[in-house]
Scaffold this active site. Structure first.
Site, PDB file in Angstrom:
ATOM      1  N   ASP A  28       0.802  -1.439  -0.089  1.00  0.00           N
ATOM      2  CA  ASP A  28       0.034   0.074  -0.009  1.00  0.00           C
ATOM      3  C   ASP A  28       0.921   1.187   0.074  1.00  0.00           C
ATOM      4  OD1 ASP A  28      -2.038  -1.520   0.246  1.00  0.00           O
ATOM      5  OD2 ASP A  28      -3.058  -0.643   1.947  1.00  0.00           O
ATOM      6  N   ASP A  66       0.245   4.060   1.470  1.00  0.00           N
ATOM      7  CA  ASP A  66       0.256   5.041   2.695  1.00  0.00           C
ATOM      8  C   ASP A  66       0.843   4.385   3.826  1.00  0.00           C
ATOM      9  OD1 ASP A  66      -1.641   3.058   3.114  1.00  0.00           O
ATOM     10  OD2 ASP A  66      -3.339   4.306   2.494  1.00  0.00           O
ATOM     11  N   TRP A  77     -13.421  -0.774  -2.963  1.00  0.00           N
ATOM     12  CA  TRP A  77     -12.557  -1.109  -1.767  1.00  0.00           C
ATOM     13  C   TRP A  77     -13.130  -2.661  -1.113  1.00  0.00           C
ATOM     14  CZ3 TRP A  77     -13.884  -2.338   3.285  1.00  0.00           C
ATOM     15  CH2 TRP A  77     -12.794  -2.344   4.340  1.00  0.00           C
ATOM     16  N   GLU A 117     -10.053  -7.876  -1.531  1.00  0.00           N
ATOM     17  CA  GLU A 117      -9.191  -8.543  -2.371  1.00  0.00           C
ATOM     18  C   GLU A 117      -8.224  -9.024  -1.587  1.00  0.00           C
ATOM     19  OE1 GLU A 117      -9.057  -5.515  -1.886  1.00  0.00           O
ATOM     20  OE2 GLU A 117      -7.067  -5.061  -1.090  1.00  0.00           O
ATOM     21  N   ASP A 118      -7.581  -8.580  -0.528  1.00  0.00           N
ATOM     22  CA  ASP A 118      -6.565  -9.154   0.024  1.00  0.00           C
ATOM     23  C   ASP A 118      -7.021 -10.606   0.872  1.00  0.00           C
ATOM     24  OD1 ASP A 118      -8.479  -7.865   2.074  1.00  0.00           O
ATOM     25  OD2 ASP A 118      -7.145  -7.116   3.245  1.00  0.00           O
ATOM     26  N   MET A 135       0.469   4.413   9.340  1.00  0.00           N
ATOM     27  CA  MET A 135      -0.334   4.665   8.111  1.00  0.00           C
ATOM     28  C   MET A 135      -0.534   6.061   7.977  1.00  0.00           C
ATOM     29  SD  MET A 135      -3.465   2.770   6.669  1.00  0.00           S
ATOM     30  CE  MET A 135      -5.059   3.662   6.862  1.00  0.00           C
ATOM     31  N   HIS A 156      -5.757   9.100   5.754  1.00  0.00           N
ATOM     32  CA  HIS A 156      -6.433   9.210   4.643  1.00  0.00           C
ATOM     33  C   HIS A 156      -7.822   9.096   4.866  1.00  0.00           C
ATOM     34  CE1 HIS A 156      -7.005   5.166   3.541  1.00  0.00           C
ATOM     35  NE2 HIS A 156      -5.719   4.973   3.869  1.00  0.00           N
ATOM     36  N   ARG A 203     -11.567   7.860   2.862  1.00  0.00           N
ATOM     37  CA  ARG A 203     -11.638   6.827   1.599  1.00  0.00           C
ATOM     38  C   ARG A 203     -11.653   7.725   0.313  1.00  0.00           C
ATOM     39  NH1 ARG A 203     -14.596   2.336   2.285  1.00  0.00           N
ATOM     40  NH2 ARG A 203     -13.171   2.079   4.059  1.00  0.00           N
TER      41      ARG A 203
END
Ligand code: UD2
Ligand code: MN
Length: 393
Positions: free
Chosen positions: A200, A202, A262, A265-266, A292, A295, A297
């Site tokens: 990722d 971030d 979102w 998928e992981d 992190m 942020h 969405r």
């Protein structure tokens, strides 16, 4: 015949003899001088030939030396000792700082030894060639902070690495997993990478003992994050940053390409891993720590309403949905100083999730659209002022 006539006769013979002797002397002289000349010429010719021979020998010797030196360089390279399992440059936990005014030029200046997004140790041969794959859209500041910290971090780990940013062009729903599939496929076109880190944009690692290398089993590197109290979210959690070898990732057929927006998928990837009887490994909690960068969405990455349904069908579809079915339009591959930027277009999402165009916050091109309705949707998008994709750097 008188005495005088006898003398005359004799002198005539004598003169003839003298002329003959003279002629002989001239001939002898001429021959000898020619011979002397030839004798003198021969060394010249000889030396010419000699010199030529020397020159060619020198050339050959030079070539030999060159060849030997390449062999030497080669041997130095191939016999250069492997880097130690634990790099002597590791520093352990660090307090990360993110300067608001940081620029890409500053990060480039701080990393003059990085070229075209790649670096490898000079003192030893790295244990693994590692490709870092970062899915990206509209997160320029996060990317900057990550690059600033990741380059020195990976160098302290003595890795032979390359950083790939896979940028999704356009306004279609974000597809993190598919971007990572593209990253894997494209990165392998330019290097035989041993290990892939799916990262990722971030998440910044806090402890350089968290090795960005691959193991016998797939690794999940984010045990905890600052904003979740550094606790593991749930046992099967496989998001954020993961490390899989080329073979481990290919064995599971990569990520699914069907997660638009979102979420999950992981988890899908974890199910694939477990189906192949592989076991997820993690570093210890004090090592697997990340910050992190805050942020909210993103627009174009709203929660995927289909995700639970998709998760239920992994075992049925994984063989045909993944690396072997990942189709995309490659727009560009740019070798920037600090990273390789791959831009792709997924503008035609497959028939998978149907979004209500009227209620969606950001209008999206729906699955069942025809070319005509797509045009209408595009018009709607313009009316809603949907953000166009910012070109990065
Ligand atoms: C969590 C996971 C993430 C992924 C996601 C669900 C962690 C730490 N991370 O992240 O791996 O599973 O949930 O999809 O648990 N991105 C962009 N531009 C966008 C949208 C996303 O660049 O417009 C990229 C970026 O690299 C980002 C990543 O996608 O870090 C994940 O998206 P997120 O950060 O919005 O989601 P988050 O933090 O819930
Ligand atoms: Mn995030």
């Amino acid at each position: 015949m008188g005495l005088s006539s006898v003398i005359l006769h004799l002198s005539y013979k004598f003169r003839l003899l003298l002329i003959f002797i003279l002629c002989m002397m001239v001939v002898a002289w001429a021959t000898s001088s020619y011979l002397v000349d030839t004798v003198q010429e021969t060394p010249k010719a000889k030396s010419l030939v000699e010199n030529f021979r020397k020159a060619t020998m020198l050339e050959k010797e030079n070539q030999k030396k060159k060849a030997m030196s390449t062999v030497e360089v080669h041997t130095v390279k191939s016999t250069m000792s492997h880097c130690p399992a634990l790099s002597p440059y590791l520093q352990g936990p660090s307090q990360l700082k993110f300067k608001a005014s940081l620029t890409l030029e500053e990060v480039q200046k701080e990393n003059p030894q990085v070229a075209k997004g790649r670096h490898r140790p000079v003192e030893c041969s790295a244990l693994q060639r590692v490709a870092i794959l970062i899915p990206h859209r509209n997160r320029e500041t996060h990317l900057l902070y990550l690059l600033e910290h990741l380059h020195p971090f990976l160098q302290r780990q003595q890795l032979d690495y390359g950083i790939y940013v896979i940028h999704q062009a356009g306004n279609t729903k974000f597809n993190r997993a598919k971007l990572l599939n593209v990253g894997y496929l494209e990165a392998l076109k330019e290097e035989n990478w041993d290990c892939f880190i799916f990262h990722d944009v971030d998440l910044v690692p806090e402890n350089d003992f968290n090795m960005y290398t691959c193991d016998k089993q797939p690794k999940h590197l984010v045990v905890g994050r600052n904003n979740t109290g550094y606790r593991l979210r749930y046992q099967g959690y496989f998001g954020g940053v993961t490390a899989l070898t080329r073979d481990q990732f290919s064995k599971v057929n990569g990520f699914s390409n069907n997660y638009w927006g979102w979420g999950a998928e992981d988890d899908d990837l974890r199910i694939r891993v477990e189906m192949q009887k592989m076991r997820v490994m993690r570093p210890s909690p004090d090592v697997g720590k990340y910050t992190m960068i805050f942020h909210t969405r993103d627009r174009g990455n709203e929660a995927n309403g289909e995700r639970m349904k998709l998760l239920r069908q992994v075992s049925r579809v994984w063989k045909t949905d993944g690396l072997n079915s990942c189709s995309y339009k490659l727009l560009s591959v740019e070798h920037n100083p600090l990273y390789i930027n791959i831009t792709v277009d997924f503008s035609m999402p497959p028939k998978i999730s149907c979004i209500n165009l009227e209620t969606s916050a950001v209008p999206l091109i729906a699955c069942s659209e025809t070319a005509k309705t797509q045009k209408e949707t595009a018009k709607k998008q313009r009316r809603h002022g949907a953000r166009s994709d910012a070109a990065i750097y």
